[in-house]
Design an enzyme around this catalytic site. Structure first.
Site, PDB file in Angstrom:
ATOM      1  N   GLU A 157       0.816  -1.221   0.000  1.00 43.62           N
ATOM      2  CA  GLU A 157       0.000   0.000   0.000  1.00 43.62           C
ATOM      3  C   GLU A 157       0.848   1.269   0.000  1.00 43.62           C
ATOM      4  O   GLU A 157       0.756   2.089   0.931  1.00 43.62           O
ATOM      5  CB  GLU A 157      -0.986  -0.022   1.172  1.00 43.62           C
ATOM      6  N   GLU A 305      -5.125  -8.675  -0.158  1.00 49.05           N
ATOM      7  CA  GLU A 305      -5.763  -8.455   1.150  1.00 49.05           C
ATOM      8  C   GLU A 305      -7.228  -8.140   0.936  1.00 49.05           C
ATOM      9  O   GLU A 305      -7.574  -7.301   0.100  1.00 49.05           O
ATOM     10  CB  GLU A 305      -5.171  -7.239   1.889  1.00 49.05           C
TER      11      GLU A 305
HETATM   12  C1  NOJ Z   1      -4.224  -2.861   4.958  1.00 50.96           C
HETATM   13  C2  NOJ Z   1      -2.882  -2.994   5.590  1.00 50.96           C
HETATM   14  O1  NOJ Z   1      -1.962  -3.507   4.664  1.00 50.96           O
HETATM   15  C3  NOJ Z   1      -2.869  -3.815   6.867  1.00 50.96           C
HETATM   16  O2  NOJ Z   1      -1.659  -3.586   7.500  1.00 50.96           O
HETATM   17  C4  NOJ Z   1      -4.066  -3.452   7.720  1.00 50.96           C
HETATM   18  O3  NOJ Z   1      -4.045  -4.126   8.941  1.00 50.96           O
HETATM   19  C5  NOJ Z   1      -5.326  -3.781   6.967  1.00 50.96           C
HETATM   20  N1  NOJ Z   1      -5.380  -2.985   5.763  1.00 50.96           N
HETATM   21  C6  NOJ Z   1      -6.618  -3.538   7.743  1.00 50.96           C
HETATM   22  O4  NOJ Z   1      -6.790  -2.191   8.009  1.00 50.96           O
END
Ligand code: NOJ
Length: 397
Positions: A157, A305
């Site tokens: 991200e 994710e």
């Molecule tokens: C994206 C992130 O990469 C991760 O670190 C985070 O815990 C999750 N979203 C949930 O917010």
């Protein structure tokens, strides 16, 4: 009964700082302990995965999943500038090897939000040589474990580093509403990604490489087109268009965002359920973002994710099931989707929100670190091992 293509990769994801514990040598540790940061609690021992990683790998394998996405902690591998810890590199090498030993593909993320203290002290991603320093780390790490990497994610991200660190002020360095600094950091992230791809290709091993991007369903309400388009450009397109030559794009998605004439519309729309994160319960986001990422990049897509912060595990199953139906529709329409990773394996440290939000398929006792799989873990494991959806009931039977 929805069948997925043969070889579809089913996995779950974690990140070093969120699960390892004791990562005191990075910028986040500092930030968590800064009383002005707004962080609700420090990460502390997290899930003690630095010591209990074997249990984590076993859990992934026992659930029937085919891949484990985890990240390398840069501050352990390069604790001081130019100083390399062979012991830390060996540690991650052992995790990769254990994955192979259990028939799981190790999906290695080289940067997941945390930056070593020594670089943060020189300005972090604003330091002129940050991309080169990151690429040097990637090169060194790849030299040590590239032969065991199954798939590499350069930066997790990269768009969130800019928005959270330089606009919303919730991540280090805690700068608020400085769009020019946000854009400069975005550019540094893109450059870092490109250099990292080259570094990964220079080492041993041949494995697919991509960036993983935070995406949302960005919706324009009446008069909100301009604000939506601006958000789309700064948050997504400036990154999606920088992926030429990569092997895949990782999509990470959780919810939608609505825009009106004055920008983001908050709070969530009435009648739409809200998760522990304050996000709208919006599993439709998966289909939307997968299609968009594929269209803009032309690359194969992996959902690296997707998940939900909730204390109601039946909602987790519902959310993931709906998201997967969307993935299946995309595949049916010819979109090249190669895999889906549930966030997260474990209930873990949710950054500024601490241990409140629970995204895990597996609960972790905060005192004994005992791992207890939730019904959603068995449900998801069954989806993965049968490669089909809907042939299983919510309790995994
Ligand atoms: C994206 C992130 O990469 C991760 O670190 C985070 O815990 C999750 N979203 C949930 O917010």
């Amino acid at each position: 009964m929805l069948e997925f293509p043969e070889g579809f990769l089913w996995g779950t994801a974690t990140a070093a700082h969120q699960i390892e514990g004791g990562n005191f040598n990075n910028d986040w540790w500092d930030w968590e302990h800064n009383p002005d940061s707004g962080c609700v609690e420090p990460s502390g021992d997290a899930c003690d995965s630095f010591h209990r990683w074997r249990e984590d790998v076993d859990l992934v394998a026992d659930l029937g999943l085919g891949a484990y996405r985890f990240s390398l902690e840069w501050s352990r591998i390069e604790p001081a500038e130019g100083e390399w810890s062979i012991a830390a590199l060996d540690h991650y090498r052992r995790i990769c090897a254990a994955c192979h030993g259990r028939g799981i593909q190790p999906v290695v993320t080289f940067h997941h939000f945390t930056t070593p203290r020594w670089l943060a002290a020189r300005g972090g991603w604003e330091a002129p040589d940050a991309p080169e320093r990151f690429a040097r780390f990637v090169e060194r790490a790849t030299a040590h474990l590239g032969d065991l990497v199954g798939r590499a994610c350069t930066i997790n991200e990269p768009n969130v580093i800019g928005v959270m660190g330089y606009n919303l002020g919730a991540f280090p360095p805690g700068v608020k509403r400085d769009v020019s600094r946000q854009i400069a950091v975005n550019e540094a992230m893109v450059r870092s990604h490109r250099l990292a791809v080259d570094a990964l290709r220079s080492g041993p091993g041949t494995f697919p490489i991509g960036m993983t991007l935070s995406m949302a369903e960005l919706v324009a309400g009446e008069g909100g087109e301009e604000a939506r388009d601006a958000a789309q450009e700064i948050l997504e397109d400036s990154f999606l268009t920088a992926t030429g030559g990569d092997d895949f794009i990782g999509v990470q998605c959780y919810t939608r965002m609505r825009f009106g004439p004055k920008g983001r519309l908050l709070p969530p729309e009435e009648g739409v359920a809200v998760t522990q994160m304050g996000y709208e319960f919006w599993p439709q986001v998966v289909e939307h973002t997968v299609r968009r990422a594929a269209q803009v990049t032309g690359l194969p897509v992996l959902v690296t994710e997707n998940g939900i912060g909730t204390d109601d595990d039946t909602k987790r199953i519902e959310y993931v099931r709906e998201g997967l139906k969307g993935v299946h529709r995309c595949i049916g329409d010819g979109v090249d989707v190669r895999g889906y990773f549930a966030w997260s394996l474990l209930d873990n440290f949710e950054w500024a929100l601490g241990y409140g939000p629970t995204f895990g398929l597996v609960a972790v006792d905060r005192t004994t670190f005992e791992r207890r799989p939730k019904p959603s873990a068995f449900w998801f494991g069954k989806v993965a091992s049968t490669n089909t959806l809907e042939s299983v009931t919510s309790d995994g039977s």
